[in-house]
Design a protein around this motif. Structure first.
Motif, short mmCIF file in Angstrom:
data_model
loop_
_atom_site.label_atom_id
_atom_site.label_comp_id
_atom_site.label_asym_id
_atom_site.label_seq_id
_atom_site.Cartn_x
_atom_site.Cartn_y
_atom_site.Cartn_z
N SER A 128 0.83 -1.21 0.00
CA SER A 128 0.00 0.00 0.00
C SER A 128 0.86 1.25 0.00
O SER A 128 0.56 2.24 -0.68
N ALA A 129 1.96 1.21 0.76
CA ALA A 129 2.87 2.36 0.79
C ALA A 129 3.49 2.59 -0.59
O ALA A 129 3.56 3.73 -1.06
N VAL A 130 3.94 1.51 -1.22
CA VAL A 130 4.54 1.62 -2.55
C VAL A 130 3.52 2.14 -3.55
O VAL A 130 3.82 3.05 -4.35
N PHE A 131 2.32 1.59 -3.53
CA PHE A 131 1.27 2.03 -4.46
C PHE A 131 0.93 3.50 -4.25
O PHE A 131 0.81 4.27 -5.22
N ALA A 132 0.79 3.90 -2.99
CA ALA A 132 0.48 5.30 -2.69
C ALA A 132 1.61 6.20 -3.17
O ALA A 132 1.37 7.31 -3.68
N GLY A 133 2.84 5.74 -3.02
CA GLY A 133 3.98 6.52 -3.49
C GLY A 133 3.98 6.70 -5.00
O GLY A 133 4.24 7.79 -5.51
N ILE A 134 3.70 5.61 -5.72
CA ILE A 134 3.64 5.68 -7.18
C ILE A 134 2.55 6.63 -7.64
O ILE A 134 2.75 7.46 -8.53
N VAL A 135 1.38 6.51 -7.00
CA VAL A 135 0.27 7.42 -7.35
C VAL A 135 0.65 8.85 -7.04
O VAL A 135 0.37 9.77 -7.83
N GLY A 136 1.32 9.07 -5.90
CA GLY A 136 1.68 10.42 -5.51
C GLY A 136 2.63 11.09 -6.48
O GLY A 136 2.38 12.21 -6.94
N VAL A 137 3.74 10.41 -6.81
CA VAL A 137 4.72 11.03 -7.72
C VAL A 137 4.14 11.19 -9.12
O VAL A 137 4.46 12.17 -9.81
N THR A 138 3.28 10.25 -9.53
CA THR A 138 2.66 10.36 -10.85
C THR A 138 1.71 11.55 -10.91
O THR A 138 1.73 12.33 -11.87
N PHE A 139 0.90 11.69 -9.87
CA PHE A 139 -0.05 12.80 -9.82
C PHE A 139 0.66 14.15 -9.86
O PHE A 139 0.31 15.03 -10.65
N TYR A 140 1.67 14.29 -9.00
CA TYR A 140 2.40 15.56 -8.96
C TYR A 140 3.14 15.84 -10.27
O TYR A 140 3.25 16.98 -10.70
N ARG A 141 3.64 14.77 -10.90
CA ARG A 141 4.33 14.95 -12.19
C ARG A 141 3.36 15.45 -13.25
O ARG A 141 3.70 16.32 -14.06
N VAL A 142 2.15 14.90 -13.24
CA VAL A 142 1.14 15.29 -14.23
C VAL A 142 0.76 16.76 -14.09
O VAL A 142 0.56 17.46 -15.08
N ILE A 143 0.68 17.24 -12.85
CA ILE A 143 0.28 18.64 -12.64
C ILE A 143 1.49 19.57 -12.62
O ILE A 143 1.36 20.75 -12.29
N GLY A 144 2.68 19.02 -12.93
CA GLY A 144 3.86 19.85 -13.06
C GLY A 144 4.56 20.21 -11.77
O GLY A 144 5.26 21.22 -11.71
N MET A 145 4.39 19.37 -10.74
CA MET A 145 5.06 19.61 -9.47
C MET A 145 5.96 18.43 -9.14
O MET A 145 5.68 17.30 -9.53
N THR A 146 7.04 18.69 -8.43
CA THR A 146 7.96 17.61 -8.03
C THR A 146 8.34 17.74 -6.56
O THR A 146 9.53 17.89 -6.22
N PRO A 147 7.37 17.67 -5.66
CA PRO A 147 7.71 17.79 -4.24
C PRO A 147 8.29 16.49 -3.70
O PRO A 147 8.14 15.42 -4.29
N ALA A 148 8.97 16.59 -2.58
CA ALA A 148 9.43 15.41 -1.86
C ALA A 148 8.26 14.90 -1.02
O ALA A 148 7.59 15.67 -0.32
N ILE A 149 8.00 13.60 -1.10
CA ILE A 149 6.86 13.01 -0.41
C ILE A 149 7.36 12.21 0.78
O ILE A 149 8.25 11.38 0.67
N ILE A 150 6.76 12.44 1.95
CA ILE A 150 7.05 11.67 3.15
C ILE A 150 5.76 11.41 3.90
O ILE A 150 4.77 12.13 3.72
N GLY A 151 5.75 10.38 4.73
CA GLY A 151 4.59 10.12 5.57
C GLY A 151 3.94 8.78 5.30
O GLY A 151 3.94 8.30 4.17
N ALA A 152 3.36 8.20 6.34
CA ALA A 152 2.72 6.88 6.25
C ALA A 152 1.24 6.98 5.94
O ALA A 152 0.53 5.96 5.98
#
Length: 201
Positions: A128-152
């Protein structure tokens, strides 16, 4: 320590799996589950948080830099461990985020643990953590953002969702005072998370 949730014993409808006495908060299986693998996950997360604090210099943590999920470092740099390790990191200046995540994992996750077993629970949490991470970086990439993601939060929310699916009518006391079924509490949390996207904020 005050829990954000208090699990109430089922009232009637004993023929339903998600309301059987075997899954009551005071059952021996529940007490065993509460001190099992969930406590180890919490311990690892807390240790990582302390390491972040102790390695912070001028507002930057060496540990956070190596474990946080960043698109370029993960995809282009081949540092794929970040898809998992980001979930044991939290903002050193936001202790409440860590506390709420771990408290939710402890009090809600122990309802799910007897259903899955320890090994399956660990795999579910990490996946679930890996999937959430993939979704997170993909979403931010699509909207043109590249933040560092942390948190459970992603992994914990997956545990919450799976628990609500197994015991949708299980009543808990939110903040120890407000009785609410897990299915409606899940719907509220989804709405809160979706609000910034829907409002564009």
């Amino acid at each position: 320590v005050l829990s954000p949730f208090k699990i109430l014993p089922p009232m009637g409808l004993d023929n339903r799996d998600y309301l059987r006495d075997d899954y009551q908060d005071d059952s021996p299986r529940m007490r065993f589950a509460a001190v099992g693998i969930i406590s180890k996950i919490i311990a690892v997360t807390v240790i990582c948080y302390l390491a972040q604090l102790f390695t912070t210099r001028n507002g930057v943590s060496f540990v956070t830099q190596w474990l946080e999920l960043r698109f370029d470092a993960t995809i282009f740099g081949g540092q794929i461990w970040r898809f998992l390790t980001y979930a044991v990191c939290h903002n050193p200046s936001d202790l409440l985020h860590l506390v709420m995540n771990m408290a939710t994992l402890f009090f809600i996750g122990r309802m799910l643990l007897p259903v899955m077993g320890e090994r399956e629970f660990v795999w579910f949490y990490m996946t679930s953590a890996v999937f959430a991470g993939i979704v997170g970086v993909t979403f931010y990439r699509v909207i043109g953002m590249t933040p560092a993601i942390i948190g459970a939060s992603g992994a914990v929310f997956a545990v919450f969702t799976a628990t609500a699916m197994h015991y949708p009518r299980q009543v808990v006391l939110l903040m120890g005072a407000i009785p609410i079924e897990l299915r409606w509490l899940l719907a509220i949390f989804i709405g809160i998370d979706a609000l910034p996207i829907l409002t564009g904020r």
